[in-house]
Design a protein around this motif. Sequence first.
Motif, PDB file in Angstrom:
ATOM      1  N   ARG A  11      -8.531  -0.059  -4.249  1.00  0.00           N
ATOM      2  CA  ARG A  11      -8.570  -0.207  -2.781  1.00  0.00           C
ATOM      3  C   ARG A  11      -7.332  -0.843  -2.182  1.00  0.00           C
ATOM      4  N   ARG A  12      -6.743  -1.822  -2.853  1.00  0.00           N
ATOM      5  CA  ARG A  12      -5.590  -2.519  -2.278  1.00  0.00           C
ATOM      6  C   ARG A  12      -4.272  -2.010  -2.853  1.00  0.00           C
ATOM      7  N   SER A  13      -4.277  -0.825  -3.461  1.00  0.00           N
ATOM      8  CA  SER A  13      -3.013  -0.335  -4.028  1.00  0.00           C
ATOM      9  C   SER A  13      -2.043   0.003  -2.893  1.00  0.00           C
ATOM     10  N   CYS A  14      -0.773   0.196  -3.264  1.00  0.00           N
ATOM     11  CA  CYS A  14       0.269   0.398  -2.256  1.00  0.00           C
ATOM     12  C   CYS A  14       0.072   1.731  -1.521  1.00  0.00           C
ATOM     13  N   PRO A  15      -0.113   1.675  -0.202  1.00  0.00           N
ATOM     14  CA  PRO A  15      -0.269   2.940   0.528  1.00  0.00           C
ATOM     15  C   PRO A  15       1.068   3.647   0.741  1.00  0.00           C
ATOM     16  N   HIS A  45     -11.825  -5.401   9.475  1.00  0.00           N
ATOM     17  CA  HIS A  45     -10.470  -5.442  10.061  1.00  0.00           C
ATOM     18  C   HIS A  45      -9.491  -4.685   9.165  1.00  0.00           C
ATOM     19  N   TYR A  46      -9.573  -4.974   7.850  1.00  0.00           N
ATOM     20  CA  TYR A  46      -8.665  -4.322   6.906  1.00  0.00           C
ATOM     21  C   TYR A  46      -8.801  -2.798   6.975  1.00  0.00           C
ATOM     22  N   LYS A  47     -10.065  -2.336   6.925  1.00  0.00           N
ATOM     23  CA  LYS A  47     -10.280  -0.875   6.897  1.00  0.00           C
ATOM     24  C   LYS A  47      -9.734  -0.236   8.181  1.00  0.00           C
ATOM     25  N   ALA A  80     -10.012  -9.280  -1.614  1.00  0.00           N
ATOM     26  CA  ALA A  80      -9.377 -10.158  -0.613  1.00  0.00           C
ATOM     27  C   ALA A  80      -8.001 -10.590  -1.121  1.00  0.00           C
ATOM     28  N   ARG A  81      -7.230 -11.202  -0.235  1.00  0.00           N
ATOM     29  CA  ARG A  81      -5.920 -11.741  -0.625  1.00  0.00           C
ATOM     30  C   ARG A  81      -5.946 -13.259  -0.441  1.00  0.00           C
ATOM     31  N   PRO A  82      -5.512 -14.010  -1.461  1.00  0.00           N
ATOM     32  CA  PRO A  82      -5.404 -15.449  -1.224  1.00  0.00           C
ATOM     33  C   PRO A  82      -4.202 -15.706  -0.322  1.00  0.00           C
ATOM     34  N   LEU A 125       1.507  -7.491  -9.265  1.00  0.00           N
ATOM     35  CA  LEU A 125       0.953  -6.910  -8.035  1.00  0.00           C
ATOM     36  C   LEU A 125       0.891  -8.025  -6.988  1.00  0.00           C
ATOM     37  N   LEU A 126       0.276  -7.751  -5.838  1.00  0.00           N
ATOM     38  CA  LEU A 126       0.061  -8.855  -4.899  1.00  0.00           C
ATOM     39  C   LEU A 126      -1.216  -9.559  -5.350  1.00  0.00           C
ATOM     40  N   PRO A 127      -1.320 -10.859  -5.102  1.00  0.00           N
ATOM     41  CA  PRO A 127      -2.516 -11.560  -5.593  1.00  0.00           C
ATOM     42  C   PRO A 127      -3.800 -11.034  -4.954  1.00  0.00           C
ATOM     43  N   HIS A 128      -4.845 -10.966  -5.758  1.00  0.00           N
ATOM     44  CA  HIS A 128      -6.176 -10.605  -5.268  1.00  0.00           C
ATOM     45  C   HIS A 128      -7.033 -11.877  -5.240  1.00  0.00           C
ATOM     46  N   GLN A 129      -8.159 -11.805  -4.529  1.00  0.00           N
ATOM     47  CA  GLN A 129      -9.038 -12.978  -4.477  1.00  0.00           C
ATOM     48  C   GLN A 129     -10.493 -12.542  -4.353  1.00  0.00           C
ATOM     49  N   VAL A 135      -7.217  -1.358  10.212  1.00  0.00           N
ATOM     50  CA  VAL A 135      -5.745  -1.294  10.329  1.00  0.00           C
ATOM     51  C   VAL A 135      -5.166  -0.308   9.310  1.00  0.00           C
ATOM     52  N   ARG A 136      -5.797  -0.209   8.141  1.00  0.00           N
ATOM     53  CA  ARG A 136      -5.284   0.762   7.151  1.00  0.00           C
ATOM     54  C   ARG A 136      -5.499   2.185   7.688  1.00  0.00           C
ATOM     55  N   ARG A 137      -6.670   2.407   8.317  1.00  0.00           N
ATOM     56  CA  ARG A 137      -6.947   3.743   8.876  1.00  0.00           C
ATOM     57  C   ARG A 137      -5.919   4.080   9.973  1.00  0.00           C
ATOM     58  N   MET A 145       1.214   0.941 -13.576  1.00  0.00           N
ATOM     59  CA  MET A 145       0.789   0.990 -12.164  1.00  0.00           C
ATOM     60  C   MET A 145       1.723   0.124 -11.305  1.00  0.00           C
ATOM     61  N   PRO A 146       2.965   0.601 -11.134  1.00  0.00           N
ATOM     62  CA  PRO A 146       3.917  -0.176 -10.331  1.00  0.00           C
ATOM     63  C   PRO A 146       3.471  -0.347  -8.882  1.00  0.00           C
ATOM     64  N   PHE A 147       2.514   0.484  -8.440  1.00  0.00           N
ATOM     65  CA  PHE A 147       2.032   0.385  -7.056  1.00  0.00           C
ATOM     66  C   PHE A 147       0.595  -0.122  -7.007  1.00  0.00           C
ATOM     67  N   GLY A 148       0.104  -0.674  -8.114  1.00  0.00           N
ATOM     68  CA  GLY A 148      -1.262  -1.172  -8.154  1.00  0.00           C
ATOM     69  C   GLY A 148      -2.254  -0.033  -8.342  1.00  0.00           C
TER      70      GLY A 148
HETATM   71  C1  HEM Z   1       1.173  -3.210  -1.458  1.00  0.00           C
HETATM   72  C2  HEM Z   1       4.540  -1.921  -4.706  1.00  0.00           C
HETATM   73  C3  HEM Z   1       6.963   0.476  -1.232  1.00  0.00           C
HETATM   74  C4  HEM Z   1       3.500  -0.643   1.971  1.00  0.00           C
HETATM   75  C5  HEM Z   1       1.864  -3.037  -2.629  1.00  0.00           C
HETATM   76  C6  HEM Z   1       1.460  -3.570  -3.913  1.00  0.00           C
HETATM   77  C7  HEM Z   1       2.410  -3.209  -4.806  1.00  0.00           C
HETATM   78  C8  HEM Z   1       3.407  -2.437  -4.111  1.00  0.00           C
HETATM   79  C9  HEM Z   1       2.432  -3.553  -6.302  1.00  0.00           C
HETATM   80  C10 HEM Z   1       0.226  -4.423  -4.180  1.00  0.00           C
HETATM   81  C11 HEM Z   1      -0.899  -3.674  -4.846  1.00  0.00           C
HETATM   82  C12 HEM Z   1      -2.054  -4.576  -5.197  1.00  0.00           C
HETATM   83  O1  HEM Z   1      -2.107  -5.707  -4.764  1.00  0.00           O
HETATM   84  O2  HEM Z   1      -2.938  -4.172  -5.958  1.00  0.00           O
HETATM   85  C13 HEM Z   1       5.521  -1.230  -4.015  1.00  0.00           C
HETATM   86  C14 HEM Z   1       6.761  -0.771  -4.605  1.00  0.00           C
HETATM   87  C15 HEM Z   1       7.447  -0.105  -3.623  1.00  0.00           C
HETATM   88  C16 HEM Z   1       6.634  -0.141  -2.422  1.00  0.00           C
HETATM   89  C17 HEM Z   1       7.181  -0.983  -6.047  1.00  0.00           C
HETATM   90  C18 HEM Z   1       8.786   0.584  -3.655  1.00  0.00           C
HETATM   91  C19 HEM Z   1       9.364   1.046  -4.744  1.00  0.00           C
HETATM   92  C20 HEM Z   1       6.174   0.477  -0.097  1.00  0.00           C
HETATM   93  C21 HEM Z   1       6.451   1.244   1.097  1.00  0.00           C
HETATM   94  C22 HEM Z   1       5.490   0.924   2.013  1.00  0.00           C
HETATM   95  C23 HEM Z   1       4.594  -0.047   1.370  1.00  0.00           C
HETATM   96  C24 HEM Z   1       7.620   2.222   1.271  1.00  0.00           C
HETATM   97  C25 HEM Z   1       5.280   1.423   3.423  1.00  0.00           C
HETATM   98  C26 HEM Z   1       5.608   2.610   3.842  1.00  0.00           C
HETATM   99  C27 HEM Z   1       2.623  -1.501   1.324  1.00  0.00           C
HETATM  100  C28 HEM Z   1       1.507  -2.157   1.992  1.00  0.00           C
HETATM  101  C29 HEM Z   1       0.835  -2.893   1.003  1.00  0.00           C
HETATM  102  C30 HEM Z   1       1.556  -2.675  -0.249  1.00  0.00           C
HETATM  103  C31 HEM Z   1       1.147  -2.055   3.469  1.00  0.00           C
HETATM  104  C32 HEM Z   1      -0.406  -3.746   1.170  1.00  0.00           C
HETATM  105  C33 HEM Z   1      -1.647  -2.933   0.841  1.00  0.00           C
HETATM  106  C34 HEM Z   1      -2.915  -3.768   0.915  1.00  0.00           C
HETATM  107  O3  HEM Z   1      -2.860  -4.975   0.945  1.00  0.00           O
HETATM  108  O4  HEM Z   1      -3.987  -3.175   0.942  1.00  0.00           O
HETATM  109  N1  HEM Z   1       3.041  -2.338  -2.775  1.00  0.00           N
HETATM  110  N2  HEM Z   1       5.483  -0.842  -2.707  1.00  0.00           N
HETATM  111  N3  HEM Z   1       5.045  -0.274   0.097  1.00  0.00           N
HETATM  112  N4  HEM Z   1       2.623  -1.843  -0.011  1.00  0.00           N
HETATM  113 FE1  HEM Z   1       3.977  -1.235  -1.360  1.00  0.00          FE
END
Ligand code: HEM
Length: 500
Positions: A438-442, A125-127, A100-102, A370-374, A129-131, A432-435
């Motif tokens: 399950r909640r990693s950056c899509p 809901h999450y699953k 979850a997200r706080p 990363l973004l906060p988890h809960q 909108v992500r789909r 892991m710059p993108f996490g």
């Molecule tokens: C979430 C990094 C670009 C869409 C995140 C998270 C990180 C991140 C660290 C949180 C992961 C976690 O909480 O575990 C980045 C970085 C970017 C980037 C460094 C660019 C260099 C993008 C792009 C998009 C995007 C281009 C869309 C096309 C999202 C979305 C989430 C997210 C929708 C939320 C996912 C969720 O809550 O399940 N991103 N991101 N991000 N990112 Fe990115």
Amino acid sequence: METLPILQASLAFLLGLALLLLFKLGRTPSVKPPPGPLGWPIIGSLLQYPHGLTPQALTDLTASYGDIFMVKLGQLSTVVVSSPTLAIDVLQTHGVEFGARPRNLLFDVLTSKGQDLVFADYGDHYKKVRRICTPPFFSGKAIQQCRQGWEEELTITMDTMRQLPDAAMSGIIIKDHLQMLMYSLVYRMMFSRRFSGPEDPLYMEIMRLNANSRQIIVNSKKNNRIVNFFPCLKPFLKSYLDEVRSANRKRLTFFKTTFIEGLIKEKEGRAKVGVDPILDAHAKGELSDDTVLYLIQNINVAAIDTTVWVMEWGVAVLVNNKHIQETLRNELDSILGKGIPVTEPDLARLPYLQAVVKEVLRQHMVIPLLLPHQNLKPAKIGKYDIPARSKVLVNARGMANDPKYWKSPEVFDPTRFLDANIEMSGNDMRFMPFGSGRRSCPGMAMAVVVLSLALGRMVQEFELLPPLGKVKVDMKPAGVLVDAHILAEKSKVVLKPRDT
Ligand code: HEM
């Protein structure tokens, strides 16, 4: 008289029993919270950390308590983990429990309690909108459909900068151009709409609305403690939260009237656009009116700012490390040929460019925790018990710059990624710059392609130099933020066109 010692003994016994009970009640032996400052009742450690978890507080607490600590700030418990093993627990092993997200009071209002994607709790809901968002925005197919448009935008940006008289002389603020580029890339992807330049009225209106939203967040600083630490005092913030609600409504209405209504009206006979799958799901009753707008807002915010911040660090690093800039340029010239612009299919055969992008993301992880988890229910990390509804942060930037895991992490050295095959897809918790999980950056795939193309094109077209009178770009990070690692000052850079 003889009854007195009996009375005294009985009182002592009762007192002892009461103390024992109190002690037992106060310390349930089976619960073992992570180490951390004790804090006071009600306010927790707010006297020590009045501004919450600032970068300095994070450094101090990690130094005192190690790889996991818990700090209570007002009503909220925050847990920070800084080791790969504990990160695996949070993001993978117990990924559903911590999925979850706080949301503070502000984000509850901005997303109607998580009716979007980014701030939604992990559930149906999450699953859904992500789909729905994956095929148009997050898939390999989406990148293939968009990439030619992105390459065209890059050419337009390079040509525009080349023609600016200051670019080759005193220097230009590079961020303004990168931002313009990213807006056009993302709006092309969502609505097949681009911006003609900074004076495009639509771009100006979006900038104005963004500035308004930013102002509201800045204003929230005076309400910061209640918003973040004492949600029970929400009734006292009624007028502020109403102001937030109304500004957000204006922004959502703008998207609705400017983009969405026209697309719905002209559905028959027009070319397909990225948001169509969202509009289709709305037409089938799967998404509410507001969720459609929240998703558009999410893509806007998540995709644009993050990528621009990394690009800006990337350019600054290349200016300040001339030999790395030259090595990169040599790779591009020798593999593609001088003057042949890099395109997406080329990226696989440009290992040094890939390594540069990784090293920028390692040293300048723009979302450091990363973004906060809960966890909505009590849960466990390692041997520790985590109270329900804790805010759980993973210190990704700390691990990516920790000498325990990296040789000379303070040195910008892309070759570390050539020597070892270190991926950033979330399997290696050190990087892991993108996490991860399950909640990693899509949007990772899109971000990496766009970053690689942008840095590659800049180096192909220009010699990147410090501004007139300076030997380096100032790489000072903004010091007050723990949730975003960005440059304190917008970088000015000289772009000396290369002979083609
Ligand atoms: C979430 C990094 C670009 C869409 C995140 C998270 C990180 C991140 C660290 C949180 C992961 C976690 O909480 O575990 C980045 C970085 C970017 C980037 C460094 C660019 C260099 C993008 C792009 C998009 C995007 C281009 C869309 C096309 C999202 C979305 C989430 C997210 C929708 C939320 C996912 C969720 O809550 O399940 N991103 N991101 N991000 N990112 Fe990115």
